[in-house]
Scaffold this active site. Structure first.
Site, PDB file in Angstrom:
ATOM      1  N   LYS A 284     -38.656  27.742  30.083  1.00  0.00           N
ATOM      2  CA  LYS A 284     -38.584  28.277  28.732  1.00  0.00           C
ATOM      3  C   LYS A 284     -39.969  28.200  28.082  1.00  0.00           C
ATOM      4  O   LYS A 284     -40.630  27.166  28.138  1.00  0.00           O
ATOM      5  CB  LYS A 284     -37.567  27.466  27.923  1.00  0.00           C
ATOM      6  CG  LYS A 284     -37.117  28.106  26.625  1.00  0.00           C
ATOM      7  CD  LYS A 284     -35.969  27.306  26.031  1.00  0.00           C
ATOM      8  CE  LYS A 284     -35.402  27.963  24.789  1.00  0.00           C
ATOM      9  NZ  LYS A 284     -34.267  27.199  24.230  1.00  0.00           N
ATOM     10  N   GLU A 375     -17.340  24.666  20.877  1.00  0.00           N
ATOM     11  CA  GLU A 375     -16.856  24.360  19.528  1.00  0.00           C
ATOM     12  C   GLU A 375     -15.390  23.949  19.511  1.00  0.00           C
ATOM     13  O   GLU A 375     -14.986  23.088  18.713  1.00  0.00           O
ATOM     14  CB  GLU A 375     -17.067  25.580  18.623  1.00  0.00           C
ATOM     15  CG  GLU A 375     -18.521  25.895  18.320  1.00  0.00           C
ATOM     16  CD  GLU A 375     -19.215  26.706  19.406  1.00  0.00           C
ATOM     17  OE1 GLU A 375     -20.424  26.941  19.284  1.00  0.00           O
ATOM     18  OE2 GLU A 375     -18.530  27.099  20.379  1.00  0.00           O
ATOM     19  N   ARG A 403     -14.430  30.476  16.590  1.00  0.00           N
ATOM     20  CA  ARG A 403     -13.879  30.229  17.916  1.00  0.00           C
ATOM     21  C   ARG A 403     -12.824  29.124  17.915  1.00  0.00           C
ATOM     22  O   ARG A 403     -11.993  29.058  18.808  1.00  0.00           O
ATOM     23  CB  ARG A 403     -15.000  29.799  18.853  1.00  0.00           C
ATOM     24  CG  ARG A 403     -15.995  30.881  19.152  1.00  0.00           C
ATOM     25  CD  ARG A 403     -17.028  30.406  20.139  1.00  0.00           C
ATOM     26  NE  ARG A 403     -17.576  31.545  20.858  1.00  0.00           N
ATOM     27  CZ  ARG A 403     -18.350  31.449  21.922  1.00  0.00           C
ATOM     28  NH1 ARG A 403     -18.640  30.258  22.404  1.00  0.00           N
ATOM     29  NH2 ARG A 403     -18.809  32.521  22.519  1.00  0.00           N
TER      30      ARG A 403
END
Length: 646
Positions: A284, A375, A403
């Site tokens: 990254k 979540e 969600r």
């Protein structure tokens, strides 16, 4: 003219040499840093997928083959390679290029999403539909970050894909050991072990080349060797390969920054015509030193920065005084509460720093939990913590709580659990587009029995309401605030129950015509709207309910005392706080007309928060104008009734 300047679409990549591809990758990185440093955006994730995306577009034929990006923030290179480099000057700006895949921009963008762990389910459905239609030539390619592998939908999709051996789905696992921050969980540990075993694929590939060139016995010998691969992999990686154990083919690990190696792996994967994981190791922030050395998130998302140093560039033209964000106020208060409340625990879903829990995690590491991009698990796990005597605080982006509706309803509410949910980025967030706006919670949370929802108007109220919320032990509580700087504190003149009065008519003899009810930060908008109405000779009362669910009963009598009630909320107008107040007023036979001001467009395009507020009639000027017009309609209605009765 550079190679990048000459690029018009993916097919232009076909004739490039290895040297030209290497140069093109460097040009793309320079272009990306120069562009994103001016507009802000997801820099680190895209610097890490340059070669990987080049390889995909050389092996597969987009849009004939479907190329999907999980989460979508790693699709900038895809946009560049599909002819949209010229649009990067307008990235994430109103009317400009979206920061995520957008079907309105290009036929190469199949899905537009910014919620993680969904792309494999899309791929499963696309591939199955093509199979039913007899289309056997097209492939589905899915770029999935290793962080997305912590999400439940990913596992459900993998389970389904493993059961269908002839679906041509290539899963490019972009493994940089991070989601936003370092990836957590058992799979992350398994992938870490696989990263140390890169020799397997290289040895198998070299061995195949040697044996296939050996006359007569070469191919049979390789077939036998390939049949022994389970044992060989067990020697090299004794922990075993999860993907093959569940029935998916696996290639890798592969150097995701080596275009030739990635191409080779992708061509072999494509030829299998079956669900296969290509495990690519990437870095990254690759190629930009400030991103590579950033320990927090490798420049996952940046604002305007210096393209040389990576330092943030201030775009403020104000007084120069430092301003707090809502997130930073929450962060400080959580640390203070943690010291006073040893039962307090904090949970995040792979977003420790963005939601302000980093300081709490440092101060109380044994009371901090990162569940990954999960979540639903976060909410139900928090209910378990509450049962065991803790008071958990779950901090997530407001849009991601959607969600976990079932878990909030059937786990937290049904069990009357003392769980506090903190919704960062609530309301209109702007730059990241439709799926990042946190505008649905005020519409669906009232459906949850017993839930209490608080909306602070300023920093002092955030601290107060957070403390009130964690005191509730027999019901779930929710605290919401926007992605913005916190304005000045707005003191109250009076308090009626939990409702605070922020403004009354200047004269005690003057009766207010309009009751303005500001939800959270919209209280400031209401105060400014009241000033504008006063200039028109219309007196207004401004109140802040603080707790908007359940609707405070004190608002009933306040409504009776005014000619018009106006609610202003940074959430969906349909089904939101205004709708709930209207239902209460009808139940109590209050005849005062009600005007609800809220977000009208459920999927607004990306733009600055202020522009979106104005477009949805939530600026002070728009609120004052709507209130004035509603008063006029109310007066005409009353005159008509009197005339008719006479």
């Amino acid at each position: 003219m550079t190679l990048l300047d000459e690029l018009t679409g993916p097919r232009d990549l076909a004739g490039l040499t290895d040297e030209q591809l290497h140069e093109l990758a460097a040009q793309i990185r320079r272009f990306l840093v120069a562009s994103v440093s001016k507009t802000g955006g997801h820099l680190g994730p895209n610097l890490g997928v340059v070669e990987l995306t080049l390889a995909i577009h050389r092996v597969f034929d987009s849009p004939q083959d479907a190329v999907l990006f999980d989460t979508g923030h790693q699709a900038y290179i895809h946009k560049i390679l599909t002819g949209r480099a010229q649009g990067f000057a307008t990235l994430r700006q109103q009317g400009g290029l979206s920061g995520y895949p957008s079907r309105g921009e290009s036929a190469h963008d199949v899905i537009e999403n910014s919620h993680a762990s969904t792309a494999l389910a899309y791929a499963d459905g696309i591939a199955k539909a093509w199979a039913v239609q007899g289309d056997s030539q097209r492939s589905v390619v899915v770029v999935v970050g290793d962080g997305a592998m912590t999400g439940g939908m990913t596992w459900e999709a993998l389970n389904n894909l493993a059961a269908h051996k002839k679906l041509p789905v290539v899963i490019v696992l972009n493994d940089n050991a991070r989601s936003y921050s370092p990836t957590i969980g058992g799979l992350a540990q398994h992938l870490a072990r696989l990263r140390t075993a890169r020799g397997y694929e290289a040895a198998m590939h070299v061995g195949r080349g040697i044996l296939e060139r050996t006359p007569v016995v070469g191919q049979p010998m390789f077939d036998a060797l390939h049949g022994m691969k389970r044992g060989i992999k067990d020697v090299i990686t004794p922990q075993g390969l999860f993907f093959e154990d569940v029935g998916l083919k696996y290639l890798g690990p592969v150097d995701g920054h080596d275009v030739a190696a990635m191409e080779d792996a992708l061509r072999r994967a494509k030829a299998l015509r079956a669900p296969v994981v290509v495990h690519a190791i990437t870095e990254k922030g690759r190629g930009f030193a400030p991103a590579e050395t950033d320990e927090v998130d490798h420049f996952h998302a940046v604002g305007v920065i210096d393209p040389e140093t990576g330092e943030a560039v201030s775009t403020s033209c104000g007084s120069g005084q430092a301003s707090q964000t809502w997130t930073s106020v929450f962060s400080d208060e959580m640390v203070a509460l943690g010291l006073q409340r040893p039962d307090l625990m904090a949970i995040t879903a792979a977003m420790c720093a963005p939601v302000g829990l980093e300081a709490f995690a440092r101060a109380y590491p044994h009371r901090f939990v990162d569940v990954g991009i999960a979540e639903q698990h976060a909410i139900t796990s928090a209910v378990g913590m509450a049962y065991a005597g803790a008071h958990p605080v779950v901090a997530v982006y407001a849009t991601f709580l959607n969600r976990a509706f079932d878990q909030v309803l059937m786990d937290a509410a049904l069990h009357k659990a003392g769980v506090t949910i903190v919704l960062d980025r609530a309301g209109l967030t702007g730059d990241d587009g439709p799926s990042h706006n946190g505008i649905w919670d005020l519409a669906w949370l009232p459906l949850v029995p017993g839930v209490r929802v608080a909306c602070p108007r300023d920093a002092t109220r955030l601290r107060e309401l957070l403390r009130e919320a964690v005191e509730v032990a027999d019901a779930p509580t929710v605290l919401r605030y926007p992605k913005a700087l916190v304005g000045p504190d707005l003191p109250a003149l009076d308090r009626l129950g939990c409702v605070e009065v922020l403004r009354r008519p200047a004269s005690t003899e003057e009766a207010a015509a309009v009751l303005l009810v500001g939800v959270g930060p919209m209280a400031q908008v209401c105060l400014e709207a009241a000033d504008l109405l006063a200039c028109q000779g219309v007196a207004a009362t401004v109140v802040d309910p603080r707790w908007v669910q359940p609707v405070p009963p004190q608002l009933v009598e306040l409504a009776r005392a005014h000619r018009l009630v106006v609610t202003v909320e940074d959430g969906l107008r349909s089904g939101g706080f205004g709708a709930a107040l209207g239902e209460l007023l009808r139940d109590e036979a209050v005849a005062t007309p009600l005007l609800t001001c809220g977000v009208r467009d459920p999927f607004p395009a990306h733009a600055k928060r202020e522009a979106l507020l104005a477009a949805n009639g939530l600026s002070p000027q728009a609120v004052a104008e709507q209130a004035s017009q509603a008063l006029g309609r109310s007066a005409i209605s009353r005159e008509s009734v009197v005339t008719f009765n006479s």
